[in-house]
Scaffold this active site. Structure first.
Site, short mmCIF file in Angstrom:
data_model
loop_
_atom_site.label_atom_id
_atom_site.label_comp_id
_atom_site.label_asym_id
_atom_site.label_seq_id
_atom_site.Cartn_x
_atom_site.Cartn_y
_atom_site.Cartn_z
N ARG A 63 0.97 -1.29 0.05
CA ARG A 63 0.12 -0.11 0.09
C ARG A 63 0.99 1.29 -0.01
O ARG A 63 1.82 1.15 0.57
CB ARG A 63 -1.02 0.13 1.41
CG ARG A 63 -1.91 -1.01 1.08
CD ARG A 63 -2.99 -0.88 2.21
NE ARG A 63 -3.89 -2.02 2.03
CZ ARG A 63 -4.85 -2.24 1.29
NH1 ARG A 63 -4.99 -1.23 0.43
NH2 ARG A 63 -5.54 -3.19 1.21
N ASN B 177 11.75 1.67 2.51
CA ASN B 177 11.32 0.58 1.75
C ASN B 177 12.39 -0.24 1.03
O ASN B 177 13.43 0.18 0.96
CB ASN B 177 10.28 1.01 0.78
CG ASN B 177 9.66 0.16 -0.10
OD1 ASN B 177 9.28 -0.99 0.52
ND2 ASN B 177 9.37 0.21 -1.41
N HIS C 194 13.08 -2.27 -2.45
CA HIS C 194 12.41 -2.70 -3.65
C HIS C 194 13.55 -3.46 -4.68
O HIS C 194 14.70 -3.32 -4.82
CB HIS C 194 12.34 -1.46 -4.42
CG HIS C 194 11.57 -1.38 -5.89
ND1 HIS C 194 10.26 -1.88 -6.08
CD2 HIS C 194 12.18 -1.61 -6.98
CE1 HIS C 194 10.06 -1.83 -7.37
NE2 HIS C 194 11.28 -1.85 -8.03
C1 GRF Z 1 10.70 -8.21 -1.65
O1 GRF Z 1 11.18 -8.46 -2.87
C2 GRF Z 1 10.64 -6.60 -1.32
O2 GRF Z 1 11.71 -6.08 -2.37
C3 GRF Z 1 9.28 -6.20 -2.17
O3 GRF Z 1 8.29 -7.10 -1.75
C4 GRF Z 1 8.95 -8.43 -1.64
C5 GRF Z 1 8.54 -8.98 -0.16
O4 GRF Z 1 8.94 -10.24 -0.01
N1 GRF Z 1 9.20 -4.63 -1.83
P1 GRF Z 1 9.19 -10.98 1.23
O5 GRF Z 1 7.48 -10.83 1.63
O6 GRF Z 1 10.03 -10.28 2.51
O7 GRF Z 1 9.22 -12.28 0.94
#
Ligand code: GRF
Length: 192
Positions: free
Chosen positions: A91, A107, A109
């Protein structure tokens, strides 16, 4: 003790990696709670297994997103949370949380921003045929993966490599880079 709230919506491998890093560390940092918008998400079971407090409610239990974030904020304030880290939280945050935690929401990414923002960073980079992709840790703002970059690490894509191995390499990098970046931010703030 520095208190971190992890926000996640799904599998929770980054959540698990952070908990594991902190178990091995003597730093005065703890994951105080998980905030999750899907009560059935796997990350909720992981947090319960690790004895981490869980706040999990769906957006549709509230009148609107403003009310939803106010409820989260109230929960975070009661626990004196210092830092919020998003780990697969699907979100966009609003000013309700952003204004209360300036430069204190991170965050992660799975691409080298500003390339390939959005939900499908790995797939989009792979489909574009790039030879180098990677992982970005950044501050959160009102946009989609648009905040100031804190750290990046590259991951190369081999000539005949399948997307599954690229995904796996990216997740391995995430599980180290996020912890290092969190420590870097806390050091810069003079908190550790
Ligand atoms: C990760 O690849 C992160 O970079 C992205 O969402 C994914 C989350 O994976 N924002 P997890 O739930 O921590 O396994």
């Amino acid at each position: 003790m520095i208190k971190i709230a992890v926000f996640a919506s799904g599998t929770g491998t980054n959540f698990e990696a952070l908990v594991a890093h902190l178990k091995q560390s003597t730093l005065p940092i703890e994951i105080s709670c998980l905030v999750c918008d899907h009560p059935d998400a796997q990350v909720v079971q992981k947090a319960q297994h690790d004895d981490v407090l869980v706040w999990t409610h769906q957006l549709n239990e509230f009148d609107n997103k403003h009310a939803y974030e106010l409820a989260i904020l109230d929960y975070l304030k009661k626990q004196s949370i210092d830092l919020i880290v998003l780990a697969g939280y699907m979100r966009i945050l609003t000013s309700v949380l952003l204004a209360e935690y300036p430069q204190s929401i991170l965050n992660i990414h799975p691409a080298l921003l500003p390339a390939f923002p959005g939900r499908h960073g790995i797939e989009d980079a792979f489909a574009a045929g790039v030879k180098v992709t990677g992982v970005t840790v950044h501050y959160v703002d009102e946009g989609i993966d648009s905040g100031q970059i804190i750290a990046q690490q590259a991951v190369t894509i081999g000539e005949n490599e399948q997307i599954e191995t690229v995904e796996s390499k990216i997740h391995q990098v995430e599980h180290e880079l996020y912890f290092e970046s969190i420590c870097q931010v806390l050091r810069q703030k003079g908190l550790i």
